[in-house]
Design a protein around this motif. Structure first.
Motif, PDB file in Angstrom:
ATOM      1  N   LYS A 136      93.525  38.501 -10.998  1.00 22.89           N
ATOM      2  CA  LYS A 136      93.425  39.702 -10.151  1.00 22.89           C
ATOM      3  C   LYS A 136      94.091  39.440  -8.800  1.00 22.89           C
ATOM      4  CE  LYS A 136      90.040  42.737  -7.960  1.00 22.89           C
ATOM      5  NZ  LYS A 136      88.604  43.028  -7.777  1.00 22.89           N
ATOM      6  N   GLN A 137      93.785  38.293  -8.198  1.00 22.54           N
ATOM      7  CA  GLN A 137      94.384  37.953  -6.905  1.00 22.54           C
ATOM      8  C   GLN A 137      95.901  37.810  -7.016  1.00 22.54           C
ATOM      9  OE1 GLN A 137      92.061  34.453  -6.063  1.00 22.54           O
ATOM     10  NE2 GLN A 137      90.585  35.606  -4.818  1.00 22.54           N
ATOM     11  N   ARG A 138      96.366  37.221  -8.083  1.00 21.67           N
ATOM     12  CA  ARG A 138      97.811  37.034  -8.286  1.00 21.67           C
ATOM     13  C   ARG A 138      98.530  38.372  -8.425  1.00 21.67           C
ATOM     14  NH1 ARG A 138      98.087  32.386  -6.330  1.00 21.67           N
ATOM     15  NH2 ARG A 138      97.514  30.595  -7.564  1.00 21.67           N
ATOM     16  N   TRP A 174      97.607  41.266  -7.322  1.00 16.51           N
ATOM     17  CA  TRP A 174      97.603  41.969  -6.037  1.00 16.51           C
ATOM     18  C   TRP A 174      98.563  41.316  -5.039  1.00 16.51           C
ATOM     19  CZ3 TRP A 174      96.629  46.730  -5.539  1.00 16.51           C
ATOM     20  CH2 TRP A 174      95.671  47.354  -6.322  1.00 16.51           C
ATOM     21  N   GLU A 175      98.751  40.010  -5.120  1.00 15.16           N
ATOM     22  CA  GLU A 175      99.758  39.344  -4.275  1.00 15.16           C
ATOM     23  C   GLU A 175     101.147  39.893  -4.580  1.00 15.16           C
ATOM     24  OE1 GLU A 175      99.679  35.078  -4.616  1.00 15.16           O
ATOM     25  OE2 GLU A 175      97.556  34.998  -4.113  1.00 15.16           O
ATOM     26  N   ILE A 176     101.422  40.084  -5.852  1.00 14.86           N
ATOM     27  CA  ILE A 176     102.724  40.633  -6.252  1.00 14.86           C
ATOM     28  C   ILE A 176     102.853  42.061  -5.746  1.00 14.86           C
ATOM     29  CG2 ILE A 176     104.180  41.292  -8.211  1.00 14.86           C
ATOM     30  CD1 ILE A 176     102.756  39.001  -9.786  1.00 14.86           C
ATOM     31  N   ALA A 177     101.810  42.847  -5.921  1.00 11.98           N
ATOM     32  CA  ALA A 177     101.855  44.251  -5.506  1.00 11.98           C
ATOM     33  C   ALA A 177     101.992  44.399  -3.996  1.00 11.98           C
ATOM     34  CB  ALA A 177     100.602  44.981  -5.993  1.00 11.98           C
ATOM     35  N   ARG A 178     101.344  43.517  -3.234  1.00 13.25           N
ATOM     36  CA  ARG A 178     101.359  43.632  -1.772  1.00 13.25           C
ATOM     37  C   ARG A 178     102.558  42.964  -1.112  1.00 13.25           C
ATOM     38  NH1 ARG A 178      95.332  42.382  -2.136  1.00 13.25           N
ATOM     39  NH2 ARG A 178      94.389  44.438  -2.064  1.00 13.25           N
ATOM     40  N   ALA A 179     103.327  42.197  -1.848  1.00  8.40           N
ATOM     41  CA  ALA A 179     104.507  41.532  -1.274  1.00  8.40           C
ATOM     42  C   ALA A 179     105.463  42.584  -0.720  1.00  8.40           C
ATOM     43  CB  ALA A 179     105.200  40.698  -2.347  1.00  8.40           C
ATOM     44  N   THR A 180     105.896  42.404   0.517  1.00  8.19           N
ATOM     45  CA  THR A 180     106.772  43.404   1.136  1.00  8.19           C
ATOM     46  C   THR A 180     108.243  43.011   1.110  1.00  8.19           C
ATOM     47  OG1 THR A 180     106.346  42.444   3.308  1.00  8.19           O
ATOM     48  CG2 THR A 180     104.985  44.330   2.660  1.00  8.19           C
ATOM     49  N   THR A 181     108.535  41.746   0.847  1.00  5.77           N
ATOM     50  CA  THR A 181     109.930  41.297   0.785  1.00  5.77           C
ATOM     51  C   THR A 181     110.205  40.698  -0.585  1.00  5.77           C
ATOM     52  OG1 THR A 181     109.420  39.076   1.603  1.00  5.77           O
ATOM     53  CG2 THR A 181     109.955  40.765   3.261  1.00  5.77           C
ATOM     54  N   MET A 182     111.470  40.606  -0.935  1.00  2.00           N
ATOM     55  CA  MET A 182     111.849  40.038  -2.226  1.00  2.00           C
ATOM     56  C   MET A 182     111.473  38.560  -2.304  1.00  2.00           C
ATOM     57  SD  MET A 182     112.841  42.328  -4.215  1.00  2.00           S
ATOM     58  CE  MET A 182     113.472  41.314  -5.537  1.00  2.00           C
ATOM     59  N   VAL A 183     111.561  37.852  -1.192  1.00  6.43           N
ATOM     60  CA  VAL A 183     111.198  36.434  -1.180  1.00  6.43           C
ATOM     61  C   VAL A 183     109.721  36.276  -1.540  1.00  6.43           C
ATOM     62  CG1 VAL A 183     110.935  34.403   0.313  1.00  6.43           C
ATOM     63  CG2 VAL A 183     112.985  35.809   0.473  1.00  6.43           C
ATOM     64  N   LYS A 184     108.865  37.085  -0.909  1.00  7.67           N
ATOM     65  CA  LYS A 184     107.429  37.013  -1.200  1.00  7.67           C
ATOM     66  C   LYS A 184     107.140  37.472  -2.624  1.00  7.67           C
ATOM     67  CE  LYS A 184     105.773  37.442   3.515  1.00  7.67           C
ATOM     68  NZ  LYS A 184     105.019  38.225   4.482  1.00  7.67           N
ATOM     69  N   LYS A 206     109.171  37.225  -5.273  1.00  6.36           N
ATOM     70  CA  LYS A 206     109.583  36.163  -6.196  1.00  6.36           C
ATOM     71  C   LYS A 206     108.611  34.990  -6.179  1.00  6.36           C
ATOM     72  CE  LYS A 206     114.450  37.404  -6.132  1.00  6.36           C
ATOM     73  NZ  LYS A 206     115.784  37.082  -5.626  1.00  6.36           N
ATOM     74  N   GLN A 207     108.116  34.642  -4.988  1.00  5.69           N
ATOM     75  CA  GLN A 207     107.142  33.551  -4.900  1.00  5.69           C
ATOM     76  C   GLN A 207     105.840  33.933  -5.606  1.00  5.69           C
ATOM     77  OE1 GLN A 207     107.514  30.318  -3.746  1.00  5.69           O
ATOM     78  NE2 GLN A 207     105.549  30.164  -4.796  1.00  5.69           N
ATOM     79  N   ALA A 208     105.398  35.170  -5.404  1.00  7.55           N
ATOM     80  CA  ALA A 208     104.167  35.629  -6.061  1.00  7.55           C
ATOM     81  C   ALA A 208     104.346  35.664  -7.579  1.00  7.55           C
ATOM     82  CB  ALA A 208     103.766  37.005  -5.529  1.00  7.55           C
ATOM     83  N   MET A 209     105.536  36.038  -8.046  1.00  9.98           N
ATOM     84  CA  MET A 209     105.801  36.040  -9.487  1.00  9.98           C
ATOM     85  C   MET A 209     105.794  34.610 -10.036  1.00  9.98           C
ATOM     86  SD  MET A 209     106.032  39.039 -10.859  1.00  9.98           S
ATOM     87  CE  MET A 209     107.054  38.979 -12.328  1.00  9.98           C
TER      88      MET A 209
END
Length: 194
Positions: free
Chosen positions: A16-18, A20-30, A32-35
């Protein structure tokens, strides 16, 4: 989105946390890191995320033209629930019921404004206060008229790495994309303004 994710068998707090990290990422760098973090946690959940078009559920892919970063559809869910009975009626009575529901909702919103303690709503006020508290973690360096480079630790830097962001006050834009997405100044913009 999380309900669909959970419904497809991806359960557990970490997943669940992962997601939401992907959904809330505002930049492509974030994003890709969340993915990558999701892939390390669960290959099946990572594939589930890849199968969905990110422009529909991740802020990193949202178009800044609309100035909206809302990830949930509570407004439409609430509205659809309020017109369930009206939808069963013929068109004219249906439209009349929808008109009344919309009128009452707007009247309730207008009446709630009188209780606000600020010039903006309480949710927006809380977001601005939170962003302002971040601003002290950055040092603005003016690069030209209305342009600033900011450096500082930032709220997302657990590693202690110095983060850099670029703020353009004249276009209300920041490299973190938060200001671009919702038109509420992020902590970087507030640091540049003050």
């Amino acid at each position: 989105m999380h309900n669909n994710f959970k419904g497809d068998g991806h359960i557990g707090l970490e997943l669940k946390q992962r997601v939401w990290e992907i959904a809330r990422a505002t930049t492509m760098v974030k994003y890709k890191q969340a993915m990558l973090d999701m892939r390390e946690t669960s290959i099946l959940a990572w594939k589930w995320c890849l199968e969905r078009t990110a422009k529909h559920w991740s802020r990193s892919h949202f178009d800044v033209f609309f100035h909206c970063d809302i990830l949930l559809n509570n407004h439409s869910e609430s509205f659809n629930h309020s017109i369930l009975e009206a939808r069963k009626k013929p068109i004219i009575p249906c439209l009349e019921d929808i008109r009344v529901v919309a009128m009452v909702r707007l009247a309730n919103r207008i009446n709630s404004v009188a209780r606000w303690k600020c010039k903006v709503g309480p949710r927006i006020e809380n977001i601005l206060k939170k962003n302002a508290s971040w601003a002290s973690q950055y040092r603005p360096l003016e690069s030209s008229n209305f342009r600033f480079e900011l450096e500082g630790r930032g709220v997302a830097c657990e590693s202690g790495v110095i983060a850099q962001h670029s703020v353009k006050l004249d276009t209300m834009s920041c490299s973190c994309r938060r200001w671009d997405l919702c038109r509420l100044p992020c902590g970087h913009a507030i640091a540049a303004i003050y």
